[in-house]
Design a protein around this motif. Structure first.
Motif, PDB file in Angstrom:
ATOM      1  N   MET A   1       0.837  -1.200   0.000  1.00  0.00           N
ATOM      2  CA  MET A   1       0.000   0.000   0.000  1.00  0.00           C
ATOM      3  C   MET A   1       0.875   1.254   0.000  1.00  0.00           C
ATOM      4  SD  MET A   1      -3.137  -1.300   0.144  1.00  0.00           S
ATOM      5  CE  MET A   1      -4.261  -0.058   0.799  1.00  0.00           C
ATOM      6  N   GLU A   2       1.888   1.280   0.863  1.00  0.00           N
ATOM      7  CA  GLU A   2       2.764   2.445   0.945  1.00  0.00           C
ATOM      8  C   GLU A   2       3.518   2.664  -0.362  1.00  0.00           C
ATOM      9  OE1 GLU A   2       5.126   1.324   4.248  1.00  0.00           O
ATOM     10  OE2 GLU A   2       3.636   1.911   5.760  1.00  0.00           O
ATOM     11  N   ASN A   3       4.012   1.585  -0.967  1.00  0.00           N
ATOM     12  CA  ASN A   3       4.757   1.719  -2.215  1.00  0.00           C
ATOM     13  C   ASN A   3       3.875   2.246  -3.340  1.00  0.00           C
ATOM     14  OD1 ASN A   3       7.003   0.766  -0.912  1.00  0.00           O
ATOM     15  ND2 ASN A   3       6.916  -1.289  -1.788  1.00  0.00           N
ATOM     16  N   GLU A   4       2.623   1.816  -3.365  1.00  0.00           N
ATOM     17  CA  GLU A   4       1.734   2.292  -4.422  1.00  0.00           C
ATOM     18  C   GLU A   4       1.415   3.772  -4.238  1.00  0.00           C
ATOM     19  OE1 GLU A   4      -2.091   0.956  -7.044  1.00  0.00           O
ATOM     20  OE2 GLU A   4      -1.015  -0.458  -5.782  1.00  0.00           O
ATOM     21  N   VAL A   5       1.139   4.180  -3.016  1.00  0.00           N
ATOM     22  CA  VAL A   5       0.880   5.592  -2.751  1.00  0.00           C
ATOM     23  C   VAL A   5       2.101   6.428  -3.137  1.00  0.00           C
ATOM     24  CG1 VAL A   5       0.569   7.291  -0.908  1.00  0.00           C
ATOM     25  CG2 VAL A   5      -0.873   5.250  -0.981  1.00  0.00           C
ATOM     26  N   ASP A   6       3.287   5.964  -2.760  1.00  0.00           N
ATOM     27  CA  ASP A   6       4.508   6.708  -3.063  1.00  0.00           C
ATOM     28  C   ASP A   6       4.752   6.769  -4.569  1.00  0.00           C
ATOM     29  OD1 ASP A   6       7.054   8.001  -2.197  1.00  0.00           O
ATOM     30  OD2 ASP A   6       7.916   6.254  -3.186  1.00  0.00           O
ATOM     31  N   LEU A   7       4.569   5.653  -5.253  1.00  0.00           N
ATOM     32  CA  LEU A   7       4.822   5.578  -6.692  1.00  0.00           C
ATOM     33  C   LEU A   7       3.883   6.503  -7.468  1.00  0.00           C
ATOM     34  CD1 LEU A   7       6.229   3.984  -9.081  1.00  0.00           C
ATOM     35  CD2 LEU A   7       4.217   2.515  -9.037  1.00  0.00           C
TER      36      LEU A   7
ATOM     37  N   ASN B   1     -12.123  12.862  -1.419  1.00  0.00           N
ATOM     38  CA  ASN B   1     -12.189  11.454  -1.817  1.00  0.00           C
ATOM     39  C   ASN B   1     -13.624  11.000  -2.061  1.00  0.00           C
ATOM     40  OD1 ASN B   1     -11.541   8.704  -2.218  1.00  0.00           O
ATOM     41  ND2 ASN B   1     -11.979   8.281  -0.070  1.00  0.00           N
ATOM     42  N   TYR B   2     -13.924  10.659  -3.323  1.00  0.00           N
ATOM     43  CA  TYR B   2     -15.245  10.136  -3.686  1.00  0.00           C
ATOM     44  C   TYR B   2     -15.257   8.610  -3.771  1.00  0.00           C
ATOM     45  CZ  TYR B   2     -16.927  14.806  -4.964  1.00  0.00           C
ATOM     46  OH  TYR B   2     -17.331  16.117  -4.936  1.00  0.00           O
ATOM     47  N   ALA B   3     -14.137   7.939  -3.542  1.00  0.00           N
ATOM     48  CA  ALA B   3     -14.059   6.484  -3.712  1.00  0.00           C
ATOM     49  C   ALA B   3     -14.203   5.793  -2.356  1.00  0.00           C
ATOM     50  CB  ALA B   3     -12.732   6.102  -4.359  1.00  0.00           C
ATOM     51  N   PRO B   4     -15.173   4.884  -2.197  1.00  0.00           N
ATOM     52  CA  PRO B   4     -15.353   4.205  -0.902  1.00  0.00           C
ATOM     53  C   PRO B   4     -14.077   3.471  -0.478  1.00  0.00           C
ATOM     54  CG  PRO B   4     -17.218   3.785  -2.351  1.00  0.00           C
ATOM     55  CD  PRO B   4     -16.173   4.462  -3.190  1.00  0.00           C
ATOM     56  N   PRO B   5     -13.641   3.617   0.770  1.00  0.00           N
ATOM     57  CA  PRO B   5     -12.363   3.051   1.190  1.00  0.00           C
ATOM     58  C   PRO B   5     -12.368   1.545   1.370  1.00  0.00           C
ATOM     59  CG  PRO B   5     -13.430   4.162   3.023  1.00  0.00           C
ATOM     60  CD  PRO B   5     -14.254   4.464   1.806  1.00  0.00           C
ATOM     61  N   GLN B   6     -13.523   0.889   1.266  1.00  0.00           N
ATOM     62  CA  GLN B   6     -13.495  -0.576   1.303  1.00  0.00           C
ATOM     63  C   GLN B   6     -12.959  -1.148  -0.009  1.00  0.00           C
ATOM     64  OE1 GLN B   6     -16.301   1.267   1.447  1.00  0.00           O
ATOM     65  NE2 GLN B   6     -18.061   0.235   0.502  1.00  0.00           N
TER      66      GLN B   6
ATOM     67  N   ALA C   1      -9.106   3.240  -0.606  1.00  0.00           N
ATOM     68  CA  ALA C   1      -8.220   3.037   0.541  1.00  0.00           C
ATOM     69  C   ALA C   1      -6.861   3.684   0.313  1.00  0.00           C
ATOM     70  CB  ALA C   1      -8.058   1.548   0.817  1.00  0.00           C
ATOM     71  N   LEU C   2      -6.326   3.517  -0.886  1.00  0.00           N
ATOM     72  CA  LEU C   2      -4.996   4.049  -1.183  1.00  0.00           C
ATOM     73  C   LEU C   2      -4.949   5.566  -1.079  1.00  0.00           C
ATOM     74  CD1 LEU C   2      -4.041   1.836  -4.244  1.00  0.00           C
ATOM     75  CD2 LEU C   2      -2.789   1.918  -2.082  1.00  0.00           C
ATOM     76  N   PHE C   3      -5.902   6.228  -1.766  1.00  0.00           N
ATOM     77  CA  PHE C   3      -5.788   7.675  -1.920  1.00  0.00           C
ATOM     78  C   PHE C   3      -6.743   8.459  -1.030  1.00  0.00           C
ATOM     79  CE2 PHE C   3      -4.331   5.637  -5.813  1.00  0.00           C
ATOM     80  CZ  PHE C   3      -3.003   6.062  -5.770  1.00  0.00           C
ATOM     81  N   GLY C   4      -7.687   7.755  -0.387  1.00  0.00           N
ATOM     82  CA  GLY C   4      -8.562   8.414   0.558  1.00  0.00           C
ATOM     83  C   GLY C   4      -8.183   8.180   2.004  1.00  0.00           C
ATOM     84  N   GLU C   5      -7.315   7.185   2.247  1.00  0.00           N
ATOM     85  CA  GLU C   5      -6.903   6.878   3.622  1.00  0.00           C
ATOM     86  C   GLU C   5      -5.375   6.869   3.771  1.00  0.00           C
ATOM     87  OE1 GLU C   5     -10.597   4.332   5.488  1.00  0.00           O
ATOM     88  OE2 GLU C   5      -8.873   3.213   4.748  1.00  0.00           O
ATOM     89  N   TRP C   6      -4.700   6.050   2.948  1.00  0.00           N
ATOM     90  CA  TRP C   6      -3.262   5.893   3.121  1.00  0.00           C
ATOM     91  C   TRP C   6      -2.500   7.150   2.721  1.00  0.00           C
ATOM     92  CZ3 TRP C   6      -0.276   1.555   4.785  1.00  0.00           C
ATOM     93  CH2 TRP C   6      -1.059   0.513   5.291  1.00  0.00           C
ATOM     94  N   LEU C   7      -2.824   7.742   1.589  1.00  0.00           N
ATOM     95  CA  LEU C   7      -2.092   8.957   1.180  1.00  0.00           C
ATOM     96  C   LEU C   7      -2.273  10.091   2.191  1.00  0.00           C
ATOM     97  CD1 LEU C   7      -1.490  10.461  -2.276  1.00  0.00           C
ATOM     98  CD2 LEU C   7      -2.474  11.909  -0.512  1.00  0.00           C
ATOM     99  N   PRO C   8      -3.509  10.413   2.627  1.00  0.00           N
ATOM    100  CA  PRO C   8      -3.635  11.480   3.628  1.00  0.00           C
ATOM    101  C   PRO C   8      -2.878  11.177   4.919  1.00  0.00           C
ATOM    102  CG  PRO C   8      -5.754  11.012   2.631  1.00  0.00           C
ATOM    103  CD  PRO C   8      -4.817   9.941   2.159  1.00  0.00           C
ATOM    104  N   ARG C   9      -2.881   9.903   5.320  1.00  0.00           N
ATOM    105  CA  ARG C   9      -2.177   9.550   6.560  1.00  0.00           C
ATOM    106  C   ARG C   9      -0.660   9.654   6.383  1.00  0.00           C
ATOM    107  NH1 ARG C   9      -4.747   5.076   7.583  1.00  0.00           N
ATOM    108  NH2 ARG C   9      -3.243   3.592   6.718  1.00  0.00           N
ATOM    109  N   MET C  10      -0.162   9.172   5.257  1.00  0.00           N
ATOM    110  CA  MET C  10       1.280   9.208   5.022  1.00  0.00           C
ATOM    111  C   MET C  10       1.791  10.638   4.860  1.00  0.00           C
ATOM    112  SD  MET C  10       1.580   5.918   2.445  1.00  0.00           S
ATOM    113  CE  MET C  10       3.247   6.311   1.897  1.00  0.00           C
ATOM    114  N   ARG C  11       0.980  11.497   4.249  1.00  0.00           N
ATOM    115  CA  ARG C  11       1.422  12.881   4.015  1.00  0.00           C
ATOM    116  C   ARG C  11       0.889  13.846   5.070  1.00  0.00           C
ATOM    117  NH1 ARG C  11       1.857  14.149  -2.418  1.00  0.00           N
ATOM    118  NH2 ARG C  11       2.830  12.184  -3.063  1.00  0.00           N
ATOM    119  N   GLN C  12       0.100  13.316   5.980  1.00  0.00           N
ATOM    120  CA  GLN C  12      -0.441  14.118   7.080  1.00  0.00           C
ATOM    121  C   GLN C  12      -1.186  15.352   6.563  1.00  0.00           C
ATOM    122  OE1 GLN C  12       2.988  14.775   9.664  1.00  0.00           O
ATOM    123  NE2 GLN C  12       2.620  12.837  10.716  1.00  0.00           N
TER     124      GLN C  12
END
Length: 331
Positions: A32-38, A52-57, A62-73
């Motif tokens: 997940m982290e590698n995809e967000v970074d890439l 984010n309009y894409a459901p995180p399930q 999940a990648l761009f509505g949850e992981w990216l915001p968390r990784m980039r704060q």
């Protein structure tokens, strides 16, 4: 790390499966982290705010509505939870919008609220971009840049291309740097081949102890370079009508181009003992003056569909893909 510990860290996703039986897929946090970074480095750039309009399930959400915001704060507005709630951003913000098809019309209507942004990048995945996407890209550039991502729960992102203002859905896709395209050594004729990839981001199916070495996507492509291809359609969307091959993705593209205000979906029909293979076109748009004759005229050059079915609306899944089972049930 032990195998048991790795399993405990896995993130679970589910797809419906071609038979309607759910299939389960598992990804590790580093995937997940590698995809967000890439994808963040290649397509997005610096972001201050996410809509984010894409459901995180689903993986895309999940990648761009949850992981990216968390990784980039950075702050995220989960627009999927209440799509009709107006969005606002601080003046000068660099905004990422995570789009599925239904988001584009809402984004177009609410665009004035985003015109104060320094930049807006839209990522689109999960289904063909609607006419509203091309309309907004034409109207809002260069403030708005948009990219399409080809991928799936099983594979993660495979390839990308700009969402072109001219609505040309035949432009080539470029593979992401960590994706290898496994080409058929005997496919020297240049005709369509099924897309097979290798990637460190392949998900683990529930039936296997580890991700597969390669994945056959079910997409038919024509290769245009070592890492580039044009998407012809799905292997399951190739039908023969009276001996003539019909790629239903091209049917959809032609209908979208010639009838931009009409929502149309072409689906393969179960083979009939009398008529053989065929396809149906489901459409909605009579209120805009479109008639069945216009559908037929727009399909000039293709064998005629076996059925043309008018709908009050095109049923879709929560990621915006046409709901095939619901459409075929309407026949």
């Amino acid at each position: 790390m032990t195998r048991t510990a790795a399993r405990q860290e896995e993130i679970h996703f589910r797809t419906s499966g071609s038979t309607g039986v759910p299939r389960h897929w598992f990804r590790l946090p580093h995937q997940m982290e590698n995809e967000v970074d890439l994808i963040g480095r290649h397509l997005v750039g610096v972001v201050d705010e996410v809509i984010n309009y894409a459901p995180p399930q689903h993986l895309f959400g999940a990648l761009f509505g949850e992981w990216l915001p968390r990784m980039r704060q950075v702050r995220v507005h989960q627009a999927w939870a209440d799509p009709f709630e107006p969005c606002s951003v601080p003046p000068g913000a660099r905004v990422l919008v995570v789009c599925i098809p239904m988001a584009w019309e809402l984004l177009r209507r609410g665009w004035p609220a985003l015109e104060c942004a320094r930049s807006v990048v839209a990522l689109h995945s999960s289904a063909t971009a609607p006419a509203a996407a091309y309309e907004l890209v034409r109207q809002a550039g260069p403030l708005l840049r948009a990219h399409e991502i080809l991928g799936a729960t099983e594979t993660g992102g495979i390839a990308h291309r700009p969402l072109a203002p001219d609505g040309d859905g035949t432009r080539e896709w470029q593979a992401f740097p960590d994706v290898s395209l496994v080409r058929d050594a005997e496919g020297s004729t240049g005709g369509p081949q099924e897309l097979v990839i290798r990637s460190p981001r392949l998900a683990r199916p529930e039936s296997d102890p580890r991700p597969p070495d390669r994945w056959t996507t079910g997409d038919l492509v024509e290769f245009t370079g070592p890492r580039a291809f044009r998407l012809v359609g799905r292997a399951t969307s190739l039908v023969k009508v009276n001996g003539i091959k019909v790629h239903l993705a091209r049917v959809d593209e032609q209908l979208s181009t010639r009838l931009p205000d009409t929502e149309c979906v072409a689906l393969a029909l179960p083979e009939d003992a009398l008529t053989g293979e065929g396809y149906a076109v489901f459409w909605t748009g009579r209120r805009r003056g479109v008639e069945v004759a216009d559908i037929r005229a727009a399909l000039l050059g293709f064998p005629s569909p076996a059925k043309i079915v008018e709908m009050d609306r095109i049923p879709r899944t929560d990621t915006g893909k046409p709901d095939r089972q619901a459409l075929l049930a309407a026949l």
